[in-house]
Write an enzyme that holds these catalytic residues in place. Sequence first.
Site, mmCIF file in Angstrom:
data_model
loop_
_atom_site.group_PDB
_atom_site.id
_atom_site.type_symbol
_atom_site.label_atom_id
_atom_site.label_comp_id
_atom_site.label_asym_id
_atom_site.label_seq_id
_atom_site.Cartn_x
_atom_site.Cartn_y
_atom_site.Cartn_z
ATOM 1 N N ARG A 185 32.775 36.423 28.558
ATOM 2 C CA ARG A 185 32.235 35.229 27.898
ATOM 3 C C ARG A 185 32.156 34.115 28.921
ATOM 4 O O ARG A 185 33.174 33.733 29.505
ATOM 5 C CB ARG A 185 33.132 34.803 26.727
ATOM 6 C CG ARG A 185 33.168 35.791 25.571
ATOM 7 C CD ARG A 185 31.847 35.888 24.820
ATOM 8 N NE ARG A 185 31.421 34.630 24.244
ATOM 9 C CZ ARG A 185 31.777 34.200 23.035
ATOM 10 N NH1 ARG A 185 32.573 34.928 22.282
ATOM 11 N NH2 ARG A 185 31.326 33.039 22.582
ATOM 12 N N ASP A 241 38.414 43.159 26.377
ATOM 13 C CA ASP A 241 37.926 44.496 26.077
ATOM 14 C C ASP A 241 36.768 44.434 25.098
ATOM 15 O O ASP A 241 36.702 43.556 24.232
ATOM 16 C CB ASP A 241 39.041 45.356 25.466
ATOM 17 C CG ASP A 241 39.879 46.043 26.525
ATOM 18 O OD1 ASP A 241 39.467 46.065 27.705
ATOM 19 O OD2 ASP A 241 40.964 46.558 26.179
ATOM 20 N N VAL A 251 35.050 45.956 21.877
ATOM 21 C CA VAL A 251 35.492 46.664 20.679
ATOM 22 C C VAL A 251 34.283 47.363 20.060
ATOM 23 O O VAL A 251 33.191 46.789 19.983
ATOM 24 C CB VAL A 251 36.116 45.690 19.666
ATOM 25 C CG1 VAL A 251 36.540 46.423 18.395
ATOM 26 C CG2 VAL A 251 37.308 44.969 20.291
ATOM 27 N N ASP A 280 34.637 28.663 12.530
ATOM 28 C CA ASP A 280 33.365 29.374 12.322
ATOM 29 C C ASP A 280 33.640 30.643 11.524
ATOM 30 O O ASP A 280 33.343 31.758 11.942
ATOM 31 C CB ASP A 280 32.719 29.689 13.660
ATOM 32 C CG ASP A 280 31.217 29.930 13.546
ATOM 33 O OD1 ASP A 280 30.695 29.894 12.411
ATOM 34 O OD2 ASP A 280 30.561 30.150 14.573
ATOM 35 N N ASN A 324 30.857 36.623 12.453
ATOM 36 C CA ASN A 324 31.780 36.535 13.574
ATOM 37 C C ASN A 324 32.926 37.530 13.445
ATOM 38 O O ASN A 324 33.971 37.367 14.077
ATOM 39 C CB ASN A 324 32.350 35.119 13.688
ATOM 40 C CG ASN A 324 31.380 34.166 14.355
ATOM 41 O OD1 ASN A 324 30.522 34.575 15.140
ATOM 42 N ND2 ASN A 324 31.489 32.888 14.038
ATOM 43 N N ASP A 378 34.852 34.458 18.231
ATOM 44 C CA ASP A 378 34.326 33.087 18.298
ATOM 45 C C ASP A 378 35.280 32.048 17.701
ATOM 46 O O ASP A 378 35.225 31.740 16.508
ATOM 47 C CB ASP A 378 32.959 33.009 17.620
ATOM 48 C CG ASP A 378 31.885 33.717 18.430
ATOM 49 O OD1 ASP A 378 32.171 34.105 19.576
ATOM 50 O OD2 ASP A 378 30.769 33.880 17.924
ATOM 51 N N GLU A 414 35.673 28.782 19.035
ATOM 52 C CA GLU A 414 35.440 27.462 19.620
ATOM 53 C C GLU A 414 35.480 26.325 18.599
ATOM 54 O O GLU A 414 35.635 25.157 18.970
ATOM 55 C CB GLU A 414 34.095 27.441 20.349
ATOM 56 C CG GLU A 414 32.890 27.604 19.448
ATOM 57 C CD GLU A 414 31.651 27.910 20.251
ATOM 58 O OE1 GLU A 414 31.708 27.861 21.497
ATOM 59 O OE2 GLU A 414 30.622 28.201 19.648
#
Length: 372
Positions: A75, A130, A132, A238, A243, A256, A258
């Site tokens: 990311r 990793d 998934v 979120d 997600n 996610d 953030e």
Amino acid sequence: MVDIDDAGKAEVARPSESRRDPEWLRDRLSEWIKHHEGEDAAVTEVTIPESNGMSSETILAKARWGGVERDIVVRVAPQADSDPVFPSYNLDGQFRLIEYVRANCDIPLPTLWWSEPSDAALGAPFFVMDRVNGEVPPDVMPYNFGSWVSEATPEQRNQMMRDSVRVLAQIHAAPAPADLVSHPEPGETALAAHLRRLREFYDWAAEGRAGSPLIERAFAWAEENLPATEDAVLTWGDARIGNIMYRDFTPVAVLDWEMATVGPRELDIAWMIFLHRFFQDLAAMAGMDGLPDFLRRDDVATEYLQQTGYRPTDLDFYTTYAALIHAVIMFRIQCRAIHFGQAQEPADPDEMILHRPTLEAMLNGTYWGQVK
């Protein structure tokens, strides 16, 4: 009725391809991993997904270290010239938050490897985890337009709803970290702080351009109707099924983080309800059935009560507030699209909000009466 392609308008500013060359990425990541794991380590392949995130970039890679072949995800923070969705990014903070959640909460999370807070290796901070195996409900086209979710049986979708609500319940039961998420200022409730930060984000997004009268009206409504609650649990932010990665309709990775913060648990509950309603309203506008029996407001609230003993309150407010949050984010995304020449500035700024009729109806108190 709208054209079915309108369902993708929210994605117009989503990067369609990386600004980084895959071979350059592979070489740079190999060099970086060798520094951490020794000369035998290497990145052997890099793939950039066709559909990437709007707030950060996802890179898929195959790597080897310790004699083991691995599938990893990198990311990467957005580059400054991409006109990022949010004014600032802290991927290292997200990395440390995910580590904290793993230590304090029984939800499925990818295994984390490293966080690189500098931009020396890839031109921006990044972290490695990793990969998934599983399925994520698609956003484009929305999962209720036709996908593995819509093709599932009602029993499978009900299991999916129960397990997704369980993710929220477990997050909310974890102690809120002191330094990894935003906290209210002295004398301010967590909900009031959330509204203040949303207002600051909108003011930043609207700087130098005509703002949205509908968003301004919604802010005034939220300030006038703000529930007097002291609730301040860890919230995912979120909290939507898009997600979550599933296998056999069971969550295998929660992604996610953030938008995580502290606040009333209804922030997450209402966000999960509203984001499905957003897609469901798009389906109705396109003349499609969608999934009207999935993630219904009463079902989600009842399931949360059964799992936690806590009855969600003020859901009229929180679902409307979720619609406001989404409106602000969509406004910002459309500003990016205009900036990159992917869209034209509308005469009416409210046209930048795809769910305008939904938000208007919620503010008028007429929305839920028309939902079957």
